[in-house]
Design an enzyme around this catalytic site. Structure first.
Site, PDB file in Angstrom:
ATOM      1  N   ASP A 182       0.871  -1.161   0.000  1.00 40.23           N
ATOM      2  CA  ASP A 182       0.000   0.000   0.000  1.00 40.23           C
ATOM      3  C   ASP A 182       0.919   1.225   0.000  1.00 40.23           C
ATOM      4  O   ASP A 182       2.138   1.122   0.139  1.00 40.23           O
ATOM      5  CB  ASP A 182      -0.951  -0.032   1.207  1.00 40.23           C
ATOM      6  CG  ASP A 182      -2.169   0.844   0.966  1.00 40.23           C
ATOM      7  OD1 ASP A 182      -3.205   0.643   1.612  1.00 40.23           O
ATOM      8  OD2 ASP A 182      -2.085   1.744   0.088  1.00 40.23           O
TER       9      ASP A 182
HETATM   10  C1  GLC Z   1      -4.320   4.348  -0.344  1.00 41.74           C
HETATM   11  C2  GLC Z   1      -5.191   3.171   0.052  1.00 41.74           C
HETATM   12  C3  GLC Z   1      -5.207   2.075  -0.967  1.00 41.74           C
HETATM   13  C4  GLC Z   1      -5.073   2.676  -2.348  1.00 41.74           C
HETATM   14  C5  GLC Z   1      -3.670   3.236  -2.447  1.00 41.74           C
HETATM   15  C6  GLC Z   1      -3.398   3.896  -3.797  1.00 41.74           C
HETATM   16  O1  GLC Z   1      -3.644   4.853   0.770  1.00 41.74           O
HETATM   17  O2  GLC Z   1      -4.942   2.582   1.321  1.00 41.74           O
HETATM   18  O3  GLC Z   1      -6.426   1.343  -0.791  1.00 41.74           O
HETATM   19  O4  GLC Z   1      -5.287   1.695  -3.345  1.00 41.74           O
HETATM   20  O5  GLC Z   1      -3.381   4.154  -1.403  1.00 41.74           O
HETATM   21  O6  GLC Z   1      -4.186   5.015  -3.948  1.00 41.74           O
END
Ligand code: GLC
Length: 750
Positions: A282
């Site tokens: 993430d």
């Molecule tokens: C965010 C979220 C994740 C998302 C990623 C990219 O912080 O936790 O679900 O896909 O970053 O945007």
């Protein structure tokens, strides 16, 4: 020049007919040509500089130079044919091997055309419809040049304080698994080579929704038995369904950051479940291993992450900075890097990107597909099925089209933006059909339909405060709304949350309706008893006063671009509501987390003599509305619950049948739900577990006998060590219209 090397490579691969698949040969040959730096580049994911979905990267190295050198394997937040073409061209024409980028985007419930938020769509309990919705979303997304979505989010959530419950499928692992598989199939289709499909991403692995106190990004303390029986099943199901990628989670589990957890990512996901895709971190979750206090610096964080099976680094720049050095210092075996790179290259191969890096770039298709009438019609269909009728006393609903005057009141009554929800990708601001517009459109010109705001939503530039007293202007709005309510036959009161009160970074300690909304309802109800409350919210909300007083309540979540039309379809009976709650509605936030599949405890029973039983002294234990609850404009009668045997062995199955009859006046759909209870096992089992459901349509007077099969798969459970166990003993089986209104039968496993 670059493409020539690929053509030669493809020719070389195609003319050797060895047992190894052409794909494996291609990937292996390409990997053998890559330098260590080029391999690391494939594991580096960067965001576009023009859209961030996380904290802005501190040291954002010169992205353009990195792209030219092949130091970036994927980009997120780059969307649109022109934009993706431009970025792809830089990489393909400048880097030594010209390995194409994967473009990823958070397409959670629509690219430009918004479907209902996932929690709402899940209330349809209709996997076929959910798959159809995901397929259409994939078509719009692919037409925009995007290859990969960071969806479905499949975190089983039990706490309405956590803002991201809007992204998931609620509190139950069985329902979440069924809908997660439907979404993966919808996104990926049968062949990722098709340019109307996109790679899916099961997230967040794992247990992110169990953040303590529902506070975003908070610590997760969770037992192994809950992990294996509640949290993991949707991930296992999507792995079996062939999900292309998995995203790990920000949180620690029992003190270990998920991103550094090799049991999760290597032993379980890639080992026991044979997941052959790749794990993307993430946003900066690799960097946050250090923040958690589980690495002394970013280099150690990179070492822990790659060893734990985190293949691609989203926006921590940890791999691109330190992975080569870690290999050269023999702290990391290059074989681990090769395994991660191989997984990434396989997906690029399967999507045909080596054959044609620009195959998703088609401007004609982009114009034809995105925002088409067909997808808007589907959005309206999905929205209708997502709505849950919570109350309908004196059959106030459906409204007659002969009604003379309708007052459409409330801070959300004519809002064209909030129904788009959060996590809205490229939705066009204010492009939703408002409730006011939908009702105007649904009735003839001689019906008076008037709008009045009544009060604000108690928000200010998307940060929230509660207005304790009415401001001057609001007092005028309030009075205007009361006058309109007094002089109208029916009031449709549209209240709830702002769409950005839920989603990422939006946990709340209070889940009641903010500001003056409840006072507005009370005041209107005093002057007009014919009040239909239409709720828009991204989480279960605590509405005990409405539940007590309002004659009719329709839960619409954030229903997407066609919200107004879909809500009007339900209000006037063009569609008979069939939604069922995928998540329990508490009476108050003090009950959170509250969920139907709870354990019995040692003192479940009420005692009038003493206080020594599991309860609160200031609130009932029971929820306001239970899991699986939802009314219809007709009535379904359940009878004849039968088992084909009362005893079974652990090797066979028992067939459960039930008769359902539509005893009302109109056609309707019903979600028939089947639950079990294992009365005595080595580990205490929940008082109820959903193990089957079927959505059926019955005409007035029509009846149907449904049959379900129960065997080890449904009756067994996971021990804390992850082994699956089906124990002998007494079981109960329940079938009904929600998790509280159930017919019951028993059987024994010998
Ligand atoms: C965010 C979220 C994740 C998302 C990623 C990219 O912080 O936790 O679900 O896909 O970053 O945007």
């Amino acid at each position: 020049m670059k493409n020539l090397s690929f053509i030669i490579l493809v020719l070389l691969v195609s003319c050797t007919g060895s047992h190894q698949s052409k794909e494996d040969q291609f990937v292996q040959n390409l990997l053998s040509q890559m330098t260590l730096e080029e391999k690391v580049g494939q594991l580096n994911q960067r965001t576009s500089q023009w859209e961030m979905t996380g904290p802005a990267p501190e040291s954002s190295s010169d992205l353009l130079e990195d792209l030219k050198k092949g130091n970036v394997g994927s980009m997120l937040n780059v969307a649109g044919v022109a934009e993706t073409y431009e970025a792809q061209k830089i990489v393909v024409e400048n880097s030594r091997l010209g390995i194409p980028l994967l473009f990823a985007y958070d397409v959670i419930h629509g690219y430009q055309t918004m479907m209902p938020i996932p929690l709402g769509e899940s209330a349809s309990w209709n996997p076929q419809l959910v798959e159809e919705s995901a397929k259409a979303i994939a078509e719009e997304t692919a037409a925009a040049g995007v290859h990969w979505t960071f969806a479905p989010m499949i975190d089983v959530g039990r706490d309405a304080r956590w803002g991201r419950v809007m992204e998931g499928a609620g509190e139950d692992p069985f329902l979440t698994s069924a809908l997660a598989v439907a979404r993966v199939k919808g996104f990926q289709g049968n062949d990722l080579e098709e340019t109307n499909t996109i790679a899916a991403c099961a997230k967040h692995f794992a247990a992110y929704a169990f953040a303590e106190a529902g506070r975003e990004y908070n610590t997760v303390e969770i037992g192994d038995e809950t992990l294996h029986n509640i949290v993991f099943p949707p991930f296992k199901a999507t792995t079996e369904a062939g999900v292309a990628t998995v995203m790990n989670a920000f949180n620690t589990i029992q003190g270990l950051p998920a991103t550094a957890n090799s049991y999760l990512q290597r032993d379980l996901l890639k080992g026991q479940w044979n997941f052959d895709g790749f794990v993307v971190s993430d946003w900066n979750s690799i960097g946050e291993i250090q923040t958690h206090g589980a690495a002394s610096d970013l280099k150690e964080a990179a070492e822990r992450a790659i060893k734990a099976g985190s293949d691609m680094d989203m926006e921590a720049s940890a791999y691109v900075k330190y992975l080569a050095e870690l290999v050269e210092q023999r702290r990391v075996d290059e074989a681990l890097v090769d395994d991660a790179v191989r997984r990434v290259l396989h997906l690029k191969y399967r999507m045909g990107l080596f054959r044609d890096p620009f195959r998703y770039c088609n401007e004609v298709k982009e114009k034809e597909v995105i925002g088409s009438q067909a997808i808007h019609e589907l959005s309206r269909k999905v929205a209708r099925e997502s709505m849950v009728l919570l109350k309908n006393e004196e059959q106030l609903l459906p409204l007659s089209k002969d009604v003379k005057s309708i007052a459409v009141i409330g801070p959300l009554a004519n809002d064209k933006d909030v129904p788009l929800g959060s996590w809205r990708a490229k939705a066009i601001t204010n492009s939703a059909v408002s409730v006011f517009e939908g009702i105007q459109n649904a009735v003839s010109a001689d019906v008076s339909v008037q709008y009045s705001k009544g009060c604000n939503l108690a928000i200010n530039e998307r940060s929230f405060y509660t207005e304790l007293t009415l401001s001057e202007t609001e007092q005028a709005d309030f009075n205007d709304a009361l006058d309109l309510a007094k002089n109208s036959e029916v009031v449709v009161l549209v209240i709830g949350e702002d769409c950005f009160q839920s989603g990422e970074g939006r946990s709340q300690t209070d889940i009641t309706l903010k500001g003056q909304q409840l006072n507005l309802f009370q005041a209107i109800y005093e002057v007009n008893k014919n009040v239909v409350v239409v709720l828009m919210n991204g989480r279960p909300v605590a509405i005990p006063e409405l539940a007590q007083k309002a004659p009719a309540i329709l839960e619409t979540w954030f229903a997407g671009n066609q919200a107004g039309h879909a809500i009007a379809d339900v209000l006037f009976g063009a569609y008979n509501p069939s939604g069922k709650l995928p998540m329990t509605f508490p009476r108050n936030v003090g009950q959170c987390p509250i969920y139907y599949n709870h354990k019995n405890t040692g003192r479940p029973n009420k005692s009038d003599e003493h206080v020594f039983w599991s309860h609160y002294t200031d609130s009932p234990n029971s929820p306001l509305y239970p899991f699986g609850y939802g009314l219809s404009y007709t009535t379904f009668e359940y009878s004849d619950l039968k088992l084909n045997k009362n005893e079974m062995t652990t090797l066979d199955s028992v067939m459960v049948s039930v008769k359902v009859k539509n005893i009302g006046e109109r056609i309707g759909e019903e979600v028939v739900q089947l639950y079990i209870r294992d009365l005595a096992a080595t580990y205490a089992r929940p008082v109820l577990e959903l193990k089957g459901f079927e959505k059926i349509e019955l005409k007035a007077g029509e009846e149907k006998v449904l049959t379900f099969s129960l065997s080890a798969k449904e009756l067994g459970y996971y021990l804390p060590n992850g082994s699956f166990q089906f124990e002998k003993g007494a079981f109960k089986v329940f079938v009904g219209t929600n998790s509280q209104e159930l017919l019951e039968a028993s059987f024994i496993v010998r």
